[in-house]
Scaffold this motif. Structure first.
Motif, short mmCIF file in Angstrom:
data_model
loop_
_atom_site.label_atom_id
_atom_site.label_comp_id
_atom_site.label_asym_id
_atom_site.label_seq_id
_atom_site.Cartn_x
_atom_site.Cartn_y
_atom_site.Cartn_z
N ILE A 1 55.47 -34.61 -4.44
CA ILE A 1 54.39 -33.69 -4.10
C ILE A 1 54.09 -32.81 -5.31
O ILE A 1 54.96 -32.58 -6.16
CB ILE A 1 54.76 -32.84 -2.87
N ASP A 2 52.86 -32.34 -5.39
CA ASP A 2 52.47 -31.46 -6.50
C ASP A 2 52.82 -30.01 -6.20
O ASP A 2 53.13 -29.24 -7.11
CB ASP A 2 50.97 -31.59 -6.78
N GLN B 1 50.66 -30.52 -1.11
CA GLN B 1 49.45 -31.02 -1.76
C GLN B 1 49.79 -32.14 -2.73
O GLN B 1 50.86 -32.16 -3.34
CB GLN B 1 48.74 -29.90 -2.53
N LYS B 2 48.84 -33.05 -2.87
CA LYS B 2 48.90 -34.11 -3.86
C LYS B 2 47.51 -34.30 -4.42
O LYS B 2 46.57 -34.62 -3.68
CB LYS B 2 49.41 -35.43 -3.25
N GLN B 3 47.35 -34.09 -5.72
CA GLN B 3 46.04 -34.19 -6.36
C GLN B 3 45.96 -35.47 -7.17
O GLN B 3 46.75 -35.69 -8.09
CB GLN B 3 45.81 -32.99 -7.29
N TYR B 4 45.01 -36.34 -6.84
CA TYR B 4 44.82 -37.58 -7.58
C TYR B 4 43.73 -37.44 -8.63
O TYR B 4 43.80 -38.00 -9.70
CB TYR B 4 44.48 -38.72 -6.61
N THR C 1 50.07 -41.72 2.51
CA THR C 1 50.49 -40.80 1.46
C THR C 1 51.36 -39.70 2.03
O THR C 1 52.40 -39.35 1.46
CB THR C 1 49.26 -40.18 0.76
N MET D 1 55.32 -39.04 1.10
CA MET D 1 55.75 -37.74 0.58
C MET D 1 56.88 -37.16 1.43
O MET D 1 57.81 -36.56 0.89
CB MET D 1 54.57 -36.78 0.49
#
Length: 251
Positions: A53-54, A8-11, A42, A46
């Motif tokens: 990455i989150d 996951q990647k949160q912007y 993205t 990653m």
């Protein structure tokens, strides 16, 4: 094999990638496709650890990308981004030579020089190896960048829209080179493509993204369906049988 688990990647509250769970097989070409803003680039960055990455894990074989030493990671995966900012007064041979940096640390050996020549020849750049980058056409320059990435001699190669700004003829030429690299050099190539028909023609697998999620993964025959492509691209798509396989047409 490249494995993404719960990545996951949160912007922001409204913009996020994932969670993504997908396995990219070893060997051949896997094309990442989808509409603008789907998260293709993205995901690619990653995988190559050019973007943190989150949560979740990215593994290449048994190596956890997040925890790997940079020098070790650089020997198993190489990445070509859309934005290339090399000094234009580099020659083609000097540029390709950068691919040997993880091994040579900038001090090229005779073996490095042989490997550089191998990839210059593989991409058909021998007549251009002494030219500066700003003396090349867009297609020639892009071939030089791909030669540099291949010269790193990693099993896994990540390419972010290498057909960007190329005309049809140069796009076909580039995809043929990449197809040969996958087959003859045994590379696993993951490539972001905008044109679904190039993906269908040259990729062994297609990974379709939409709104930060993976919505389909399979062979060209499995992905090239009217209903699925219409859903992915938010526009009516009709798949017809072309001379080299299925073709998507838009209505």
């Amino acid at each position: 094999m490249i494995t993404l688990e719960g990545v996951q990647k949160q912007y922001s509250d409204d913009v996020a990638i994932g969670p993504v769970n997908v396995q990219i097989p070893t060997g051949g070409i896997t094309a990442l496709v989808g509409p603008n803003g789907a998260g293709k680039s993205t995901l690619l960055t990653m995988i190559g650890r050019l973007l943190a990455i989150d949560s979740g894990t990215v593994k290449i074989g048994q190596m956890d990308v997040s925890n790997a030493k940079s020098k070790d990671l650089a020997k198993i995966i190489s990445t070509l981004r859309q934005e290339n900012h090399f000094v234009t007064r580099l020659t083609v041979r000097q540029l390709v030579g950068f691919g040997r940096f993880p091994y040579s640390g900038g001090r090229l050996t005779a073996e490095d020089e042989e490997i550089i020549s191998k990839y210059i020849d593989f991409l058909g750049l021998r007549p251009l190896e002494g030219r500066f980058l700003d003396q090349l056409s867009g297609g020639q320059r892009q071939r030089a960048y791909v030669a540099m990435v291949l010269c790193q001699e990693t099993e896994h190669v990540l390419l972010d829209e290498p057909l960007n700004n190329l005309d049809i003829a140069h796009s076909v030429e580039m995809m043929q080179h990449l197809h040969n690299a996958a087959r003859e050099l045994g590379r696993t190539i993951v490539i972001v493509l905008h044109d679904i028909n190039f993906a269908a023609r040259y990729a062994d697998y297609i990974c379709a993204a939409k709104d930060g999620q993976i919505v389909a993964f399979g062979t060209a025959e499995e992905i090239m369906r009217d209903d699925l492509l219409t859903e992915i691209f938010n526009t009516p798509v009709k798949v017809i049988e072309g001379p080299n396989g299925p073709l998507a047409t838009y209505h």
